[in-house]
Design a protein around this motif. Structure first.
Motif, mmCIF file in Angstrom:
data_model
loop_
_atom_site.group_PDB
_atom_site.id
_atom_site.type_symbol
_atom_site.label_atom_id
_atom_site.label_comp_id
_atom_site.label_asym_id
_atom_site.label_seq_id
_atom_site.Cartn_x
_atom_site.Cartn_y
_atom_site.Cartn_z
ATOM 1 N N GLY A 1 -40.577 -145.624 -3.479
ATOM 2 C CA GLY A 1 -40.800 -144.205 -3.777
ATOM 3 C C GLY A 1 -39.521 -143.475 -4.133
ATOM 4 N N PRO A 2 -38.547 -143.369 -3.216
ATOM 5 C CA PRO A 2 -37.303 -142.678 -3.551
ATOM 6 C C PRO A 2 -36.484 -143.385 -4.635
ATOM 7 C CG PRO A 2 -37.186 -143.635 -1.335
ATOM 8 C CD PRO A 2 -38.612 -143.714 -1.777
ATOM 9 N N LEU A 3 -36.707 -144.673 -4.821
ATOM 10 C CA LEU A 3 -35.976 -145.390 -5.876
ATOM 11 C C LEU A 3 -36.468 -145.024 -7.271
ATOM 12 C CD1 LEU A 3 -35.574 -148.955 -4.322
ATOM 13 C CD2 LEU A 3 -33.713 -147.545 -5.224
ATOM 14 N N THR A 4 -37.632 -144.380 -7.339
ATOM 15 C CA THR A 4 -38.195 -144.008 -8.647
ATOM 16 C C THR A 4 -37.266 -143.095 -9.426
ATOM 17 O OG1 THR A 4 -40.455 -144.250 -7.827
ATOM 18 C CG2 THR A 4 -40.166 -142.910 -9.786
ATOM 19 N N GLN A 5 -36.493 -142.256 -8.718
ATOM 20 C CA GLN A 5 -35.581 -141.352 -9.416
ATOM 21 C C GLN A 5 -34.405 -142.104 -10.046
ATOM 22 O OE1 GLN A 5 -33.228 -138.726 -6.759
ATOM 23 N NE2 GLN A 5 -34.197 -139.839 -5.065
ATOM 24 N N GLY B 1 -26.721 -144.052 6.976
ATOM 25 C CA GLY B 1 -27.462 -143.028 6.249
ATOM 26 C C GLY B 1 -28.941 -143.348 6.100
ATOM 27 N N ASP B 2 -29.709 -142.340 5.681
ATOM 28 C CA ASP B 2 -31.140 -142.531 5.439
ATOM 29 C C ASP B 2 -31.347 -143.250 4.105
ATOM 30 O OD1 ASP B 2 -30.609 -140.635 3.483
ATOM 31 O OD2 ASP B 2 -31.677 -139.009 4.495
ATOM 32 N N GLU B 3 -32.588 -143.357 3.662
ATOM 33 C CA GLU B 3 -32.872 -144.124 2.447
ATOM 34 C C GLU B 3 -32.169 -143.540 1.220
ATOM 35 O OE1 GLU B 3 -37.002 -144.862 1.737
ATOM 36 O OE2 GLU B 3 -37.135 -146.359 3.331
ATOM 37 N N THR B 4 -32.258 -142.221 1.046
ATOM 38 C CA THR B 4 -31.650 -141.597 -0.130
ATOM 39 C C THR B 4 -30.138 -141.769 -0.121
ATOM 40 O OG1 THR B 4 -33.445 -139.970 -0.276
ATOM 41 C CG2 THR B 4 -31.394 -139.452 -1.421
ATOM 42 N N THR B 5 -29.522 -141.543 1.029
ATOM 43 C CA THR B 5 -28.074 -141.714 1.151
ATOM 44 C C THR B 5 -27.682 -143.163 0.894
ATOM 45 O OG1 THR B 5 -27.965 -139.932 2.787
ATOM 46 C CG2 THR B 5 -26.087 -141.415 2.679
ATOM 47 N N ILE C 1 -46.906 -149.374 -1.649
ATOM 48 C CA ILE C 1 -45.588 -149.079 -2.208
ATOM 49 C C ILE C 1 -44.575 -149.967 -1.493
ATOM 50 C CG2 ILE C 1 -43.890 -147.281 -2.708
ATOM 51 C CD1 ILE C 1 -46.075 -145.203 -2.426
ATOM 52 N N PRO C 2 -44.078 -151.003 -2.140
ATOM 53 C CA PRO C 2 -43.193 -151.945 -1.450
ATOM 54 C C PRO C 2 -41.804 -151.378 -1.194
ATOM 55 C CG PRO C 2 -43.325 -152.490 -3.772
ATOM 56 C CD PRO C 2 -44.305 -151.370 -3.549
ATOM 57 N N GLY C 3 -41.110 -152.021 -0.286
ATOM 58 C CA GLY C 3 -39.698 -151.744 -0.097
ATOM 59 C C GLY C 3 -38.900 -152.626 -1.044
ATOM 60 N N VAL C 4 -37.649 -152.251 -1.284
ATOM 61 C CA VAL C 4 -36.786 -153.019 -2.181
ATOM 62 C C VAL C 4 -35.446 -153.265 -1.497
ATOM 63 C CG1 VAL C 4 -35.696 -153.138 -4.458
ATOM 64 C CG2 VAL C 4 -37.864 -151.920 -4.194
ATOM 65 N N PHE D 1 -36.669 -154.848 -11.932
ATOM 66 C CA PHE D 1 -35.279 -155.010 -11.508
ATOM 67 C C PHE D 1 -34.302 -154.755 -12.656
ATOM 68 C CE2 PHE D 1 -35.988 -157.914 -7.550
ATOM 69 C CZ PHE D 1 -36.492 -156.811 -6.868
ATOM 70 N N THR D 2 -34.697 -155.074 -13.885
ATOM 71 C CA THR D 2 -33.861 -154.775 -15.052
ATOM 72 C C THR D 2 -33.697 -153.269 -15.205
ATOM 73 O OG1 THR D 2 -34.527 -156.792 -16.206
ATOM 74 C CG2 THR D 2 -33.666 -155.003 -17.557
ATOM 75 N N ASP D 3 -34.777 -152.533 -14.975
ATOM 76 C CA ASP D 3 -34.720 -151.075 -15.045
ATOM 77 C C ASP D 3 -33.809 -150.523 -13.953
ATOM 78 O OD1 ASP D 3 -35.291 -148.532 -15.972
ATOM 79 O OD2 ASP D 3 -37.220 -148.381 -14.953
ATOM 80 N N LEU D 4 -33.884 -151.107 -12.768
ATOM 81 C CA LEU D 4 -33.057 -150.672 -11.644
ATOM 82 C C LEU D 4 -31.579 -150.880 -11.940
ATOM 83 C CD1 LEU D 4 -33.569 -149.540 -8.758
ATOM 84 C CD2 LEU D 4 -33.482 -151.902 -7.926
ATOM 85 N N GLU D 5 -31.256 -151.944 -12.653
ATOM 86 C CA GLU D 5 -29.857 -152.267 -12.936
ATOM 87 C C GLU D 5 -29.188 -151.225 -13.829
ATOM 88 O OE1 GLU D 5 -27.285 -156.236 -14.157
ATOM 89 O OE2 GLU D 5 -29.334 -156.410 -13.426
ATOM 90 N N LYS D 6 -29.982 -150.466 -14.584
ATOM 91 C CA LYS D 6 -29.432 -149.390 -15.419
ATOM 92 C C LYS D 6 -28.774 -148.310 -14.568
ATOM 93 C CE LYS D 6 -33.039 -150.108 -18.896
ATOM 94 N NZ LYS D 6 -34.293 -149.556 -19.478
#
Length: 344
Positions: A111-115, A89-93, A252-255, A148-153
């Motif tokens: 960028g797409p991870l912001t959502q 899949g693409d990044e969003t998928t 804008i870094p990748g993750v 990363f703490t925010d991402l874990e939510k």
């Protein structure tokens, strides 16, 4: 860590979920990708990693080194299967499927991870970083843990940051000063902060899908865009917009991230192995990205395109135009702005 300087959700049947092996049914998945994720074969743990970019891309190369290192550190107990070229899949998928545990490890742009983590929206602010070194100083600070703490939510465990280069302007007519962007129709990503920023620069920001940019430049629908030099070349935009201005206004870094579900199944020791290998892979990715970007810039120069280097004064003039944006978003991102300022 020593740095190189300069520089949808897929419906899963209840039966499959019950036995703890999830299916991967992305439209982009190839037949040889198999149907199991986070599988355990005997004493070996097998993890699937999804990379939307092709084999030769710096991220893909780094992820293969990551997989090799995980296998070495675990004495073969953990195997990471890397699926490149958007097979899963693409990044969003990839984000969505990793979030629910269908994919174990994924990579996407911030960028797409912001959502999924509001704090990652901080990378949408132009001229946030003075340089690549400044960005990595920030990412190696307590800021990394906060993001990363925010991402874990959202059930995603941050493993590493990857470099995605600096985004600069390219255009049909030269951009040599902030006055030259006045009134220009510039393609931007569909991002409210960026659109607002480009309005403050005096442009007419025009959100378009990436696939539409080439023809829009060709037909004069837009007069320019902004991206890193590698994408400028890879998408062929250097053929129809012959001027590339090194504004380096966005970084804008990748993750690289992992499913919280898959992460929680690992022992503390194995989690440490994944983290160590991921952090080591950052160095590989940085080195590969340098070479990749230089190859792209060589292509631009060989094509006879006009490459404009802004003076410090001109870059400061661009930055001054977007300063009010920081004030408007201070209540949301103020602490992050300060952490990045402290990393200078």
């Amino acid at each position: 860590m020593k740095r190189l300087r300069g520089k949808l959700v897929v419906v899963v049947s209840a039966f499959v979920m019950a036995i703890g092996i999830t299916g991967c049914s992305s439209a982009g998945t190839s037949g040889n990708a198999g149907n199991e994720s986070a599988a355990k074969i005997g004493d070996q743990i097998v993890l699937k990693l999804s990379e939307p970019q092709v084999d030769e891309y710096p991220d893909s190369i780094a992820e293969k080194e990551f997989a090799k290192r995980v296998e070495e550190l675990s004495d073969g107990r953990i195997k990471v299967e890397v699926y490149t070229g958007g097979q899963l899949g693409d990044e969003t998928t990839t984000i969505e499927q990793t979030q629910v545990g269908i994919i174990d490890i994924g990579r996407a742009n911030a960028g797409p991870l912001t959502q999924f983590a509001d704090s990652l929206g901080v990378f949408s602010f132009p001229f946030l970083f003075d340089s690549r070194e400044h960005m990595w100083n920030a990412l190696d600070s307590s800021l990394k843990e906060e993001l990363f703490t925010d991402l874990e939510k959202s059930d995603l465990v941050g493993l590493a940051f990857y470099d995605a280069g600096a985004r600069s302007f390219y255009s049909t007519d030269p951009i040599e000063s902030v006055n030259d962007v006045e009134g220009k129709k510039i393609r931007v990503m569909q991002n409210d902060i960026l659109i607002d920023a480009f309005k403050k620069l005096g442009t007419s920001p025009t959100p378009l899908a990436a696939s539409e940019v080439y023809s829009a430049l060709q037909m004069g629908v837009i007069e320019g865009g902004e991206n890193n030099v590698s994408t400028y070349v890879a998408d062929g935009h250097f053929e129809v917009a012959k001027n590339f201005t090194l504004s380096e206004h966005l970084r804008i870094p990748g993750v690289l991230f992992m499913s919280k579900q898959s992460w929680d199944k690992l022992s503390e020791e194995d989690q440490g192995i994944i983290k160590e290998a991921a952090e080591e892979s950052e160095e590989t990715q940085l080195k590969e990205y340098d070479e990749y970007s230089q190859t792209a810039m060589d292509r631009v120069m060989e094509s006879g395109n006009n490459v404009v280097e802004l003076s410090d004064e001109e870059r400061a003039a661009f930055k001054e135009k977007v300063e009010p944006l920081y004030e408007e978003y201070d209540s949301t991102y103020g602490d992050l702005f300060q952490a990045i300022e402290d990393a200078r």
